[in-house]
Design a protein around this motif. Structure first.
Motif, short mmCIF file in Angstrom:
data_model
loop_
_atom_site.label_atom_id
_atom_site.label_comp_id
_atom_site.label_asym_id
_atom_site.label_seq_id
_atom_site.Cartn_x
_atom_site.Cartn_y
_atom_site.Cartn_z
N SER A 86 -32.96 66.60 -56.96
CA SER A 86 -31.90 67.58 -57.14
C SER A 86 -31.38 67.54 -58.57
CB SER A 86 -30.75 67.31 -56.15
OG SER A 86 -29.75 68.28 -56.28
N ARG A 87 -31.10 68.70 -59.09
CA ARG A 87 -30.49 68.80 -60.42
C ARG A 87 -29.02 68.45 -60.27
NH1 ARG A 87 -32.21 72.77 -64.71
NH2 ARG A 87 -31.04 72.08 -66.53
N ILE B 26 -22.28 64.30 -63.03
CA ILE B 26 -22.56 65.48 -62.20
C ILE B 26 -21.89 66.67 -62.88
CG2 ILE B 26 -22.28 66.60 -59.96
CD1 ILE B 26 -21.96 63.80 -58.74
N GLY B 27 -22.68 67.67 -63.22
CA GLY B 27 -22.13 68.89 -63.81
C GLY B 27 -21.43 69.73 -62.74
N ARG B 28 -20.35 70.37 -63.10
CA ARG B 28 -19.58 71.17 -62.14
C ARG B 28 -20.44 72.23 -61.46
NH1 ARG B 28 -15.26 73.48 -65.65
NH2 ARG B 28 -16.36 72.41 -67.29
N GLN B 29 -21.32 72.88 -62.21
CA GLN B 29 -22.11 73.96 -61.61
C GLN B 29 -23.20 73.45 -60.68
OE1 GLN B 29 -23.62 75.46 -65.51
NE2 GLN B 29 -25.53 75.70 -64.40
N TYR B 30 -23.51 72.15 -60.71
CA TYR B 30 -24.56 71.58 -59.87
C TYR B 30 -24.02 70.78 -58.68
CZ TYR B 30 -27.33 72.76 -63.94
OH TYR B 30 -27.92 73.44 -64.97
N LYS B 31 -22.74 70.49 -58.69
CA LYS B 31 -22.15 69.56 -57.71
C LYS B 31 -22.35 70.02 -56.27
CE LYS B 31 -18.03 67.00 -56.52
NZ LYS B 31 -16.66 66.66 -56.87
N HIS C 30 -24.50 72.09 -54.82
CA HIS C 30 -25.90 72.05 -54.39
C HIS C 30 -26.38 70.60 -54.24
CE1 HIS C 30 -30.30 72.08 -54.92
NE2 HIS C 30 -30.21 73.11 -54.10
N PHE C 31 -26.02 69.75 -55.19
CA PHE C 31 -26.42 68.34 -55.14
C PHE C 31 -25.85 67.67 -53.89
CE2 PHE C 31 -24.97 63.96 -56.15
CZ PHE C 31 -26.21 63.34 -56.04
N MET C 32 -24.58 67.86 -53.62
CA MET C 32 -23.96 67.22 -52.46
C MET C 32 -24.59 67.72 -51.16
SD MET C 32 -22.01 65.02 -53.79
CE MET C 32 -21.08 64.43 -52.39
N ALA C 33 -24.92 69.00 -51.09
CA ALA C 33 -25.58 69.55 -49.90
C ALA C 33 -26.98 68.93 -49.74
CB ALA C 33 -25.67 71.07 -50.00
#
Length: 79
Positions: free
Chosen positions: A27-28, A58-63, A65-68
């Motif tokens: 994951s990004r 963790i970048g705000r825009q990726y958080k 999706h990453f957590m999911a």
């Protein structure tokens, strides 16, 4: 693309490399980082702590999706 000390050096854009990797395993998390979900030890205060003791922001825009992605991995019993 070469690998040295568990780091990948490539001349490709990270977005392109991301498409080569299995989405259920990687994951990004930041504009500069993709992580192997199986190597995540903890997530705390906007950072990913990896099993090799590295800390990745963790970048705000990726958080979201990453957590999911991490939750899906955990629900499927792989971690």
């Amino acid at each position: 693309m070469t690998t040295l000390n568990n780091k990948v050096t490539a001349m490709n854009k990270l977005a392109e490399i991301e498409t080569w990797l299995p989405a259920n395993q990687f994951s990004r998390v930041h504009r500069s980082y993709i992580v192997n979900l199986a190597q995540v030890q903890a997530v705390e205060k906007g950072q990913v702590y990896l099993k090799n003791e590295k800390i990745i922001p963790i970048g705000r825009q990726y958080k979201e999706h990453f957590m999911a992605s991490l939750q899906r991995l955990t629900i499927n019993g792989r971690q």
